[in-house]
Scaffold this motif. Structure first.
Motif, PDB file in Angstrom:
ATOM      1  N   PHE A  26       0.834  -1.206   0.000  1.00 28.70           N
ATOM      2  CA  PHE A  26       0.000   0.000   0.000  1.00 28.70           C
ATOM      3  C   PHE A  26       0.873   1.263   0.000  1.00 28.70           C
ATOM      4  O   PHE A  26       0.654   2.203  -0.772  1.00 28.70           O
ATOM      5  CB  PHE A  26      -0.903  -0.019   1.232  1.00 28.70           C
ATOM      6  CG  PHE A  26      -1.714   1.227   1.381  1.00 28.70           C
ATOM      7  CD1 PHE A  26      -2.780   1.486   0.520  1.00 28.70           C
ATOM      8  CD2 PHE A  26      -1.406   2.162   2.359  1.00 28.70           C
ATOM      9  CE1 PHE A  26      -3.525   2.639   0.655  1.00 28.70           C
ATOM     10  CE2 PHE A  26      -2.143   3.321   2.493  1.00 28.70           C
ATOM     11  CZ  PHE A  26      -3.209   3.556   1.637  1.00 28.70           C
ATOM     12  N   LEU A  27       1.916   1.248   0.862  1.00 27.13           N
ATOM     13  CA  LEU A  27       2.818   2.406   0.940  1.00 27.13           C
ATOM     14  C   LEU A  27       3.515   2.640  -0.396  1.00 27.13           C
ATOM     15  O   LEU A  27       3.623   3.775  -0.877  1.00 27.13           O
ATOM     16  CB  LEU A  27       3.868   2.187   2.035  1.00 27.13           C
ATOM     17  CG  LEU A  27       3.403   2.531   3.457  1.00 27.13           C
ATOM     18  CD1 LEU A  27       4.499   2.216   4.456  1.00 27.13           C
ATOM     19  CD2 LEU A  27       3.035   4.011   3.545  1.00 27.13           C
ATOM     20  N   SER A  33       1.033   4.058  -2.958  1.00 28.89           N
ATOM     21  CA  SER A  33       0.680   5.462  -2.745  1.00 28.89           C
ATOM     22  C   SER A  33       1.877   6.361  -3.057  1.00 28.89           C
ATOM     23  O   SER A  33       1.711   7.490  -3.518  1.00 28.89           O
ATOM     24  CB  SER A  33       0.167   5.683  -1.311  1.00 28.89           C
ATOM     25  OG  SER A  33       1.066   5.144  -0.389  1.00 28.89           O
ATOM     26  N   PHE A  39       1.931   6.747  -6.754  1.00 26.20           N
ATOM     27  CA  PHE A  39       0.804   7.606  -7.114  1.00 26.20           C
ATOM     28  C   PHE A  39       1.155   9.086  -6.896  1.00 26.20           C
ATOM     29  O   PHE A  39       0.965   9.929  -7.782  1.00 26.20           O
ATOM     30  CB  PHE A  39      -0.402   7.205  -6.265  1.00 26.20           C
ATOM     31  CG  PHE A  39      -1.674   7.854  -6.695  1.00 26.20           C
ATOM     32  CD1 PHE A  39      -2.182   7.635  -7.976  1.00 26.20           C
ATOM     33  CD2 PHE A  39      -2.375   8.687  -5.841  1.00 26.20           C
ATOM     34  CE1 PHE A  39      -3.358   8.231  -8.380  1.00 26.20           C
ATOM     35  CE2 PHE A  39      -3.550   9.292  -6.236  1.00 26.20           C
ATOM     36  CZ  PHE A  39      -4.040   9.054  -7.503  1.00 26.20           C
ATOM     37  N   ALA A  40       1.750   9.367  -5.720  1.00 21.95           N
ATOM     38  CA  ALA A  40       2.133  10.748  -5.395  1.00 21.95           C
ATOM     39  C   ALA A  40       3.162  11.262  -6.404  1.00 21.95           C
ATOM     40  O   ALA A  40       3.105  12.405  -6.861  1.00 21.95           O
ATOM     41  CB  ALA A  40       2.695  10.813  -3.976  1.00 21.95           C
TER      42      ALA A  40
END
Lengths: 205, 144
Positions: free
Chosen positions: B7-8, B11, B14-15
């Motif tokens: 998940f980290l 994300s 994504f960022a």
């Protein structure tokens, strides 16, 4: 859960009431450094002045006696901030179109070049035909001195672009010659705020 | 634990994608716009509309068409003289010269204004400005 709902409703109500009352009761301060004479506090006032406008008519404090007015300092061949100031003045002028109690006073700081016919041409090129906006010239020292009373700066500086240096404030003055508000004439959002302040001041009259 | 690491990572990617995307912002004329806003927008305004009959609007400008825009480089570098009809020895509403702008900077400005404000001049190559800027008809030293 129910308590949270009640609480948030109460908080919301307080905010709404508060925001309403603050816009209704908003008053503009009298700006400038007051003088203290014999223990009395005298608020700052715009001193007596006599200038001449683009139609060769004398413009004095009396011209603005029953009105509020916005003042600025500019010169017609200015390559720096003046076009933006003038555009902001024009925006305010057009917004309050037809209101004889909202007037405008633009002082040239280039009295050598900005003759009365040249000021007249500037007003015409700008599309200003009303007699609510005075483009004035006069004695150079009178203009430079009164700039300080409007909390502005106007100086001749050969090193500045166009030969003059000046600040970009638009100054709002009431019928008692008191400065009540001002804004940065180069920032549209600040000019919007000044227009709201003009409405408040008109409400007060 | 493994799930959280994935998940980290996701994300983070994504960022990164978002930040790359905003940095480009699909504006091919970023430097031109920045130069325009610092050198030209005081008079021609951020939106290019100018000031009434005092400062011309850049919208659909005849000087910013494909066949005219290269000569406009000379106007940016050397300015425009504007004799005062009331007193021809003085100028009125002159356009100041900007001698410090390089050829590349001028072409960046032209690419920005030539393809904004309802103009469609197309791409201006800095190399094409070489001969034009070396023989500007208005090339004079102007005290400003």
């Amino acid at each position: 859960m129910r308590y949270i709902l009640y609480l948030s409703a109460a908080v919301l109500a307080v905010f709404i009431l508060k925001s309403c009352s603050s816009t209704d009761a908003r008053e503009l301060p009298v700006l400038g450094i007051p003088k203290i004479i014999d223990g009395d506090t005298i608020p700052h006032r715009i001193p007596d002045f006599t200038f001449m406008n683009q139609d060769s008519q004398l413009v004095t404090n009396e011209t603005f006696a029953n009105a509020v007015y916005v003042a600025d300092f500019f010169f017609t061949s200015c390559p720096t901030i003046c076009p933006k100031l003038t555009r902001s003045m024009l925006r305010i002028h057009d917004y309050f179109e037809g209101r004889e109690d909202v007037l405008f006073l633009s002082h040239t700081i280039d009295i050598r070049r900005d003759s009365i016919p040249r000021l007249k041409m500037y007003a015409e090129n700008l599309g200003v035909t009303s007699d609510r906006w005075h483009f004035v010239t006069g004695d150079m020292n009178d203009i430079y001195d009164i700039a300080e009373d409007y909390m502005s700066i106007a100086i001749e500086d050969p090193n500045a672009p166009g030969g003059f240096d000046h600040s970009g404030w638009l100054i709002l003055v009431d019928g008692n010659r008191h400065i009540r508000s001002f804004c940065d004439g180069t920032k549209d959002s600040d000019v919007d705020r000044l227009m709201e302040d003009i409405k408040i001041l008109l409400h007060e009259m | 634990m493994k799930c959280r690491a994935i998940f980290l990572l996701l994300s983070g990617i994504f960022a990164l994608l978002i930040s790359i995307n905003t940095a480009c912002e699909f504006n091919p004329h970023r430097q031109g716009q920045w130069l325009y806003e610092s050198h030209c927008a005081n008079c021609h305004m951020e939106d290019g509309t100018g000031l009434a009959n005092i400062i011309p609007s850049l919208h659909q400008s005849p000087l910013l068409r494909n066949e005219t825009i290269h000569q406009t480089a000379c106007l940016i570098r050397y300015g425009i003289r504007t004799p005062d009809p009331l007193n021809p020895e003085e100028e009125i509403y002159p356009m100041p010269p900007i001698p410090d702008l390089s050829k590349t900077e001028i072409s960046n400005i032209l690419n920005y204004i030539g393809n904004h404000f309802d103009n469609r001049a197309g791409y201006i190559n800095p190399v094409e400005l070489n001969s034009i800027l070396s023989q500007c008809p208005n090339a004079t030293e102007r005290k400003w």
